[in-house]
Design a protein around this motif. Sequence first.
Motif, mmCIF file in Angstrom:
data_model
loop_
_atom_site.group_PDB
_atom_site.id
_atom_site.type_symbol
_atom_site.label_atom_id
_atom_site.label_comp_id
_atom_site.label_asym_id
_atom_site.label_seq_id
_atom_site.Cartn_x
_atom_site.Cartn_y
_atom_site.Cartn_z
ATOM 1 N N VAL A 168 -5.579 1.628 -3.682
ATOM 2 C CA VAL A 168 -5.183 1.760 -5.082
ATOM 3 C C VAL A 168 -3.672 1.895 -5.199
ATOM 4 C CG1 VAL A 168 -5.267 3.311 -7.069
ATOM 5 C CG2 VAL A 168 -7.372 2.676 -5.904
ATOM 6 N N LYS A 169 -3.080 2.674 -4.288
ATOM 7 C CA LYS A 169 -1.634 2.861 -4.310
ATOM 8 C C LYS A 169 -0.904 1.525 -4.212
ATOM 9 C CE LYS A 169 2.086 4.381 -1.276
ATOM 10 N NZ LYS A 169 2.403 4.975 0.032
ATOM 11 N N LEU A 197 -9.125 -5.559 -12.238
ATOM 12 C CA LEU A 197 -8.465 -4.257 -12.183
ATOM 13 C C LEU A 197 -7.487 -4.193 -13.345
ATOM 14 C CD1 LEU A 197 -8.302 -1.668 -10.416
ATOM 15 C CD2 LEU A 197 -6.255 -2.664 -9.376
ATOM 16 N N ASP A 201 -7.942 1.284 -15.646
ATOM 17 C CA ASP A 201 -8.403 1.856 -14.380
ATOM 18 C C ASP A 201 -7.410 2.882 -13.852
ATOM 19 O OD1 ASP A 201 -10.930 0.579 -13.786
ATOM 20 O OD2 ASP A 201 -9.804 -1.281 -13.614
ATOM 21 N N PHE A 202 -6.131 2.556 -13.910
ATOM 22 C CA PHE A 202 -5.123 3.480 -13.403
ATOM 23 C C PHE A 202 -5.036 4.739 -14.255
ATOM 24 C CE2 PHE A 202 -3.313 -0.436 -11.416
ATOM 25 C CZ PHE A 202 -3.510 -0.035 -10.114
ATOM 26 N N ILE A 205 -7.923 6.832 -13.176
ATOM 27 C CA ILE A 205 -7.671 7.376 -11.841
ATOM 28 C C ILE A 205 -6.773 8.608 -11.929
ATOM 29 C CG2 ILE A 205 -6.473 6.952 -9.654
ATOM 30 C CD1 ILE A 205 -7.492 4.040 -9.864
ATOM 31 N N HIS A 224 -7.856 5.998 -1.541
ATOM 32 C CA HIS A 224 -8.801 5.339 -2.441
ATOM 33 C C HIS A 224 -8.536 3.834 -2.455
ATOM 34 C CE1 HIS A 224 -8.943 9.487 -3.852
ATOM 35 N NE2 HIS A 224 -10.108 9.200 -4.433
ATOM 36 N N THR A 225 -9.516 3.052 -1.974
ATOM 37 C CA THR A 225 -9.421 1.602 -2.111
ATOM 38 C C THR A 225 -9.929 1.212 -3.493
ATOM 39 O OG1 THR A 225 -11.634 1.214 -1.252
ATOM 40 C CG2 THR A 225 -9.818 1.294 0.355
ATOM 41 N N ILE A 226 -9.659 -0.018 -3.870
ATOM 42 C CA ILE A 226 -10.128 -0.496 -5.171
ATOM 43 C C ILE A 226 -11.652 -0.454 -5.232
ATOM 44 C CG2 ILE A 226 -10.230 -2.479 -6.717
ATOM 45 C CD1 ILE A 226 -7.492 -3.309 -5.661
ATOM 46 N N TRP A 229 -12.913 3.034 -5.715
ATOM 47 C CA TRP A 229 -12.684 3.478 -7.086
ATOM 48 C C TRP A 229 -13.696 2.856 -8.046
ATOM 49 C CZ3 TRP A 229 -11.818 6.262 -10.962
ATOM 50 C CH2 TRP A 229 -11.642 5.722 -12.239
ATOM 51 N N LYS A 230 -13.963 1.561 -7.877
ATOM 52 C CA LYS A 230 -14.919 0.900 -8.764
ATOM 53 C C LYS A 230 -16.316 1.514 -8.630
ATOM 54 C CE LYS A 230 -12.532 -2.260 -10.973
ATOM 55 N NZ LYS A 230 -12.454 -2.294 -12.453
#
Length: 466
Positions: A168-169, A197, A201-202, A205, A224-226, A229-230
């Motif tokens: 995510v970063k 994305l 979403d951000f 988060i 956290h990967t995408i 997160w999903k």
Amino acid sequence: MVLTVFTWRYGGREVYLYGSYNGWGDGTVMNSMNGSTMALSAAIDLPPGYHQYKFLVDGTWQVDEEQLRVIDEQGVINNLIFVEEPSVNAQRLPPEAVRGTLDLDSIRDMQLEASSSGVLPNGRILQLPEDRTDASRHRLFVHLSSFKAHDLMPNSGKALALDTEVAVKQAFHIMYEQGLPVMPLWDEQNSRISGMLTASDFILILLELHQFRALLTDEELEMHTISSWKNEKLRYQRDVAGALLPLQRRELIQVGPDDSLTDVALTILRNEISSVPVIHSPEDGSCPQLLHIACLAGILKHICRHFRHCLQYLPLLQQSICNLPVGTWTREFGWANNRTLLTLHASSSLGCALNLLIKARISSIPIVNDNGVLINIYSRSDITSLANGSVYAHIQPDQTMLSQVLEVLNESGHDRYRVCTRFAPLYTVMEVLSDPAVRRIVVIDSSTRRVEGIVTLRDVFNLILS
């Protein structure tokens, strides 16, 4: 002939005066008055009688909202002036008339003698007949239905996608560097575009992580990967009351290159998304191809390009936005819909703004002072600016004021927002919104800069496709 002076008091680099007195032929250059940078004037010999006129300001048609306005036979709004016979002491239009907008038949039938029946209602604006409104919408619908999604695609370009296993970063930084508020997601395992994305979403988060941690760090976001997160988002998402509710999995919303522009626009509107991937699925079952990301701004640019020189066929687009059911307005001007425009102060917290964007399901919030004067605007897509210098790792949303966040945004050097008055023609607003970087336009009072409303891309398409 009577020497008549016209004035334009709102500035501009190049201002020309056009009018019916010469068949809307060559324009007259307007020059500054007494060295003023805002007030310009031009003097023209005119025969007695009524004359329509308007101004071309830096390439954009404008009318003076402080003067009498008229709607002509084509539905176009122009200013109107009455030139008196030099030897006749005729009564002028009463002061109450200068802010009105009348149809031509009313003007022609109006008697010039001063009487109570001759006073025009202040601020009156004549609405376009419903049949002409429907005719404009029908022409737009037919036009959009005759073009396909592939007509939006540039001759050369690229469509970017993020791998679902990207952190995510990292995704945060990529979207900021590319200036993209939304990106498609590539599922390598299944060889397909699996989702999108978005800036929302951000926001979610940051709000979710901040609920459990006092301070966000690079390491926490990097874990956290995408895809993770999903999956987390699928299990829980905040509703408007802040409770956690299960969320049903939604299949990827997409369109094909042969889908009509009408279908593309309606897909975006009905699913309450900002853009949709255009994907070609080969008949042989091979890997689908991501061709383009279609958005409402691209469709609007298509409309403006095709109708720029034939607006007489679309009188709806020449109406002032204050005369149309479009946009969200303050209570004083809340005639367009049942929603009331939400605003915040610069002293409000970032957390307050993020929660309001999500819970109210809006895309932006005007930032005003105590008098309602526009200072700035904060939008969902602005969340990616926190990737600049990894700002997101050093802030606490509830303890960070919007004024601090706006300082970071202003350093980008880009226009933060665009404005217009409520008398701006719909087409002028559409031209501004056709820029992909501009997804809404703030309506302000020209003299006080008080916020009166906001018009978004979605508002315009809800109007023309309703």
